[in-house]
Design an enzyme around this catalytic site. Structure first.
Site, PDB file in Angstrom:
ATOM      1  N   ARG A   1       0.859  -1.173   0.000  1.00 28.22           N
ATOM      2  CA  ARG A   1       0.000   0.000   0.000  1.00 28.22           C
ATOM      3  C   ARG A   1       0.897   1.225   0.000  1.00 28.22           C
ATOM      4  NH1 ARG A   1       2.252   1.598   3.924  1.00 28.22           N
ATOM      5  NH2 ARG A   1       0.857   3.370   3.971  1.00 28.22           N
ATOM      6  N   GLY A   2       0.269   2.377  -0.200  1.00 29.97           N
ATOM      7  CA  GLY A   2       1.032   3.586  -0.455  1.00 29.97           C
ATOM      8  C   GLY A   2       1.119   3.789  -1.955  1.00 29.97           C
TER       9      GLY A   2
ATOM     10  N   ARG B   1      -7.396  -0.607  -6.948  1.00 29.92           N
ATOM     11  CA  ARG B   1      -7.496   0.529  -6.030  1.00 29.92           C
ATOM     12  C   ARG B   1      -7.809   1.780  -6.852  1.00 29.92           C
ATOM     13  NH1 ARG B   1      -4.663   0.226  -1.142  1.00 29.92           N
ATOM     14  NH2 ARG B   1      -6.014   1.964  -0.539  1.00 29.92           N
TER      15      ARG B   1
ATOM     16  N   GLN C   1      -2.450   2.198  10.215  1.00 29.92           N
ATOM     17  CA  GLN C   1      -1.155   2.227   9.529  1.00 29.92           C
ATOM     18  C   GLN C   1      -0.120   3.035  10.300  1.00 29.92           C
ATOM     19  OE1 GLN C   1      -4.139   2.886   7.955  1.00 29.92           O
ATOM     20  NE2 GLN C   1      -4.026   2.419   5.770  1.00 29.92           N
TER      21      GLN C   1
ATOM     22  N   ASP D   1      -2.011  10.297  -1.787  1.00 25.32           N
ATOM     23  CA  ASP D   1      -2.271   9.288  -2.816  1.00 25.32           C
ATOM     24  C   ASP D   1      -2.606   9.911  -4.157  1.00 25.32           C
ATOM     25  OD1 ASP D   1      -2.638   6.293  -1.526  1.00 25.32           O
ATOM     26  OD2 ASP D   1      -2.920   7.902  -0.079  1.00 25.32           O
TER      27      ASP D   1
ATOM     28  N   ASN E   1      -5.581  12.136   0.745  1.00 28.74           N
ATOM     29  CA  ASN E   1      -4.748  11.265   1.577  1.00 28.74           C
ATOM     30  C   ASN E   1      -5.656  10.463   2.497  1.00 28.74           C
ATOM     31  OD1 ASN E   1      -2.033  10.420   2.304  1.00 28.74           O
ATOM     32  ND2 ASN E   1      -2.345  11.462   4.257  1.00 28.74           N
ATOM     33  N   LYS E   2      -5.067   9.632   3.309  1.00 28.79           N
ATOM     34  CA  LYS E   2      -5.809   8.772   4.231  1.00 28.79           C
ATOM     35  C   LYS E   2      -6.854   9.561   5.015  1.00 28.79           C
ATOM     36  CE  LYS E   2      -6.614   5.189   6.964  1.00 28.79           C
ATOM     37  NZ  LYS E   2      -7.054   3.861   6.548  1.00 28.79           N
TER      38      LYS E   2
END
Length: 365
Positions: A52-53, A89, A202, A243, A253-254
């Site tokens: 991920r990332g 994704r 995370q 992202d 982002n998250k």
């Protein structure tokens, strides 16, 4: 980076063409690697967040194409593999960027040359990512040193980050954590407030593990503690990864990043975003147009941890029958971003300054 003294990257090529990854779903309780033998293995690794990332997703997709072309190097197989990987994704733009790059490199080649060319380009994408992340860290280190001097060079430099933007999110070094590692190596007394980053934790699981492995002082905090710490003057700066960033500077982002940016803005705390060039979506200006991934509810209703008997497992934390929504990302508008830190330098979060760093992209969008 090093794990118990052994250097690792998050993805690499073994002898015989097998791709190997660090399985991030097992961290921090177990460090294990996982081979990817075929296209389906690469797609599953991305979808299940074994990798991920945004940068690492792109690198894994590039190698996934290599694995697919070993079995069938035809145009039809190339297109089908790209579509299969692209569907894993939806938010991270590096995935699409890497697949478009690979397809552009391979489409005009004879099928019997494609496998070798694919492996060469995938390896180059990985090396480029490492170089970009090292450069991001060097540029952001200058900001760290600036804030340290403004603080009088006393005490510690308190950095707050969200999610994981370290070497596990890239091929190596990381984006937002690259300057942290470089600052620590340079002797700057950096301390990191690590958001736990629900629902997949995370921060608590991955960022804390990376910082501990590198010997960087850090403290895990619950996601909603950041504003409190900023009010008390205990955060000198925030830095996060992304992202997808629009050409106008909006940052995806998250989930929870937006709330950190609001708190930072309200308290006069600088809010930086670290990103490599491939994470910029030059086709979008408005962050509201970014597709936001919604993941399975069980990521919210359960937690993975160690039980009293020492066993590792998933534990339900909500009443049986309660539903849950799991929006994986949010968008921070550019007005809340102090600066973007790229491999080419630091700039304000707007199209004009981004195009100044990437003039070759000025005719896109």
């Amino acid at each position: 980076m090093r794990v118990d003294g052994t250097p690792y990257r998050s993805i690499w090529l073994d002898a015989g063409g097998t791709v190997t990854i660090v399985d991030q779903t097992l961290l921090p309780f177990e460090f294990a690697t996982r081979p990817l033998h075929a296209l389906d293995d690469a797609a599953e690794a991305i979808a299940a967040m074994r990798v991920r990332g945004a940068p690492l997703i792109g690198a894994t997709a590039a190698y996934g194409l290599c694995l697919a072309l070993r079995d069938d190097p035809s145009d039809a197989a190339l297109d089908a593999a790209c579509e299969r990987l692209l569907a894993t994704r939806p938010t991270a733009v590096n995935l699409r960027w890497a697949l478009d790059d690979m397809r552009g490199q391979l489409r005009g080649r004879p099928p019997d040359e494609r496998v070798q060319a694919a492996y060469a380009r995938a390896a180059a994408i990985c090396e480029e990512d490492v170089a970009m992340n090292r450069a991001i860290g060097a540029h952001a280190l200058g900001l760290f040193e600036k804030h340290w001097k403004e603080k009088g060079g006393k005490g510690r430099l308190n950095v707050l980050t969200h999610c994981n933007a370290g070497w596990l999110a890239t091929v190596d070094w990381g984006t937002a954590l690259s300057p942290v590692f470089q600052a620590s190596d340079a002797g700057l007394p950096v301390h990191v407030w690590v958001d736990e980053t629900r629902p997949r934790n995370q921060g608590a699981a991955l960022t804390a593990w990376e910082l501990r492995s590198h010997g960087v002082p850090h403290t895990v905090i619950v996601d909603n503690a950041g504003g409190h710490l900023m009010q008390r003057g205990e955060v000198d700066l925030c830095i996060v990864g992304t992202d997808r960033t629009t050409a106008a500077g909006d940052v995806c982002n998250k989930i929870g990043t937006y709330l950190k940016a609001l708190a930072a803005h309200d308290n006069g705390v600088p809010f930086y975003v670290a990103l490599p060039g491939p994470t910029i979506d030059w086709s979008l200006d408005d962050g509201r147009d970014i597709p936001i991934e919604e993941r399975a509810a069980d990521e919210v209703t359960t937690l993975r941890g160690v039980g009293e008997d020492g066993s590792v497992g998933n534990f339900r934390i909500t009443p049986e029958g309660s539903g849950a929504a799991n929006h994986a990302f949010d968008v921070t508008p550019r007005r809340l971003v102090t600066a973007l830190v790229t491999e080419r330098g630091v700039c304000a979060a707007n199209r004009g300054e981004l195009e100044g760093l990437y003039p070759e992209m000025s005719d896109r969008g």
